[in-house]
Scaffold this motif. Structure first.
Motif, PDB file in Angstrom:
ATOM      1  N   VAL A  45      19.555  12.674  37.030  1.00 18.31           N
ATOM      2  CA  VAL A  45      18.643  13.454  37.864  1.00 18.31           C
ATOM      3  C   VAL A  45      17.947  14.533  37.041  1.00 18.31           C
ATOM      4  CG1 VAL A  45      18.529  15.078  39.802  1.00 18.31           C
ATOM      5  CG2 VAL A  45      19.865  12.973  40.012  1.00 18.31           C
ATOM      6  N   ARG A  50      21.154  10.720  44.370  1.00 17.52           N
ATOM      7  CA  ARG A  50      20.223  10.560  43.249  1.00 17.52           C
ATOM      8  C   ARG A  50      18.855  10.093  43.746  1.00 17.52           C
ATOM      9  NH1 ARG A  50      18.468   6.560  39.608  1.00 17.52           N
ATOM     10  NH2 ARG A  50      19.749   4.958  40.603  1.00 17.52           N
ATOM     11  N   LYS A  54      16.056  12.764  42.843  1.00 14.83           N
ATOM     12  CA  LYS A  54      15.168  12.391  41.737  1.00 14.83           C
ATOM     13  C   LYS A  54      13.815  11.892  42.197  1.00 14.83           C
ATOM     14  CE  LYS A  54      14.970   9.743  37.460  1.00 14.83           C
ATOM     15  NZ  LYS A  54      15.779   9.215  36.343  1.00 14.83           N
TER      16      LYS A  54
END
Length: 333
Positions: free
Chosen positions: A212, A253, A257
């Motif tokens: 990330v 994630r 992200k």
């Protein structure tokens, strides 16, 4: 020091009175500072650590102040004791926190049971010390290195490798449970150590968080070393916990992200694909039970999987430049 970088070593130990003294006394010469953590052991590990640390520190000559103006270290081995067992991840976190305080350039993890021999340590820290990666980890599954690993460990490791690839986004990495690692000061400072998982899934959780933050990870082939140490992993408890951890990390994630730090439609391919596959599978099973036409449901199931495969391809491409493979096919000849 190694390649001009100060090197710290975190050595977690739980009931390792038989091995820990030798591990401390055979530290590689380039290790400037070792944080040896007794993680609430019930045997004589703490006294073994203290005795070995005293011997090493007595014979150690403190280096001159660093060229960048930083302070030198007053002792080479720092014994640290947890009153209660926090798990291997908790022990490593404690070592990492001390390394951050001491501004160590590269911090490696050395097993307290003697599985990480000095030449392996050098191989692991090299990509980070040379600034080729922010984090590096060992891999016993690449090439002939895995031949020394028991078959049941190989199978379990391949399964965990696949799950961790999906969860972390580091699709080329294998052997995520390998404890031989090294991390840069910058990466250590970027990751929120307090939030990291503290049990045997620590390494998997850390990989997800590194991804990330856009950190480059090196996958370094190394030989497997087994002595007569006893594994503390309880697989019946570990596998369900690790699976739940990886699912949670995977979902986190995708959001952190691809939706928070930046935007990419990739998560929606995963979400739609998973929902369609689950709906199609459930509907197909129900229709088959009732002897009804299940073709539309089966098609929906496969469409769902197709969307998830597209998402995996997108994810692989997005993270391709965050992976470095270090492998010499002749290393173990």
């Amino acid at each position: 020091m190694y390649e001009g970088k100060t090197i710290g070593a975190v050595i977690p130990a739980y009931n390792e009175e038989k091995f820990i003294g030798e591990v401390i006394e055979t530290l590689p010469e380039f290790v400037d500072r070792a944080y040896v953590i007794d993680d609430g052991s019930s045997d004589d590990t703490w006294n073994a650590i203290c005795r070995a640390a005293e011997r090493v520190n007595e014979g150690w000559e403190a280096p001159a102040p660093r060229a960048d103006g930083g302070d030198g270290y007053d002792r080479r081995v720092v014994p640290i004791q947890h009153e209660v067992n926090r798990g291997v991840g908790g022990a490593i976190k404690t070592g990492y926190q001390h390394a951050l305080t001491d501004h160590v350039d590269v911090t490696t993890v050395i097993s307290g049971d003697g599985q990480t021999e000095p030449d392996i340590v050098e191989r692991i820290i090299r990509p980070v010390a040379l600034d080729d990666a922010d984090y590096s980890k060992g891999n016993r599954l690449r090439g002939r290195a895995r031949q020394d690993m028991p078959m049941f460990r190989q199978v379990g490791n391949f399964v965990l490798s696949l799950l961790t690839k999906i969860a972390s986004g580091y699709w080329k990495l294998m052997d995520p449970q390998n404890g031989s690692t090294a991390i840069s000061y910058a990466a250590l400072d970027e990751v929120d150590l307090d939030e990291l998982y503290e049990d045997y899934g620590f390494a998997n959780d850390l990989l997800v968080r590194l991804n990330v933050h856009g950190m480059v990870v090196a996958d370094v082939s190394r030989r497997a070393v087994y002595k007569d140490e006893v594994s503390h992993i309880k697989y019946k408890e570990f596998i369900p916990k690790a699976s739940a951890l990886l699912l949670r990390d995977f979902l986190w994630r995708l959001r952190a992200k691809y939706l928070v730090k930046d935007f990419h439609p990739l998560p929606f391919f995963y979400y739609f694909g998973a929902a369609a596959a689950a709906l199609g599978a459930g509907s197909a099973a129900k229709k088959l039970f009732k002897h009804e036409d299940s073709v539309p449901s089966v098609l929906l199931f496969f469409v769902g999987w197709l969307f998830m495969l597209f998402a995996m391809v997108f994810d692989l491409n997005e993270n391709d430049d965050l992976q470095v493979i270090v492998h010499d096919p002749h290393e173990f000849d």
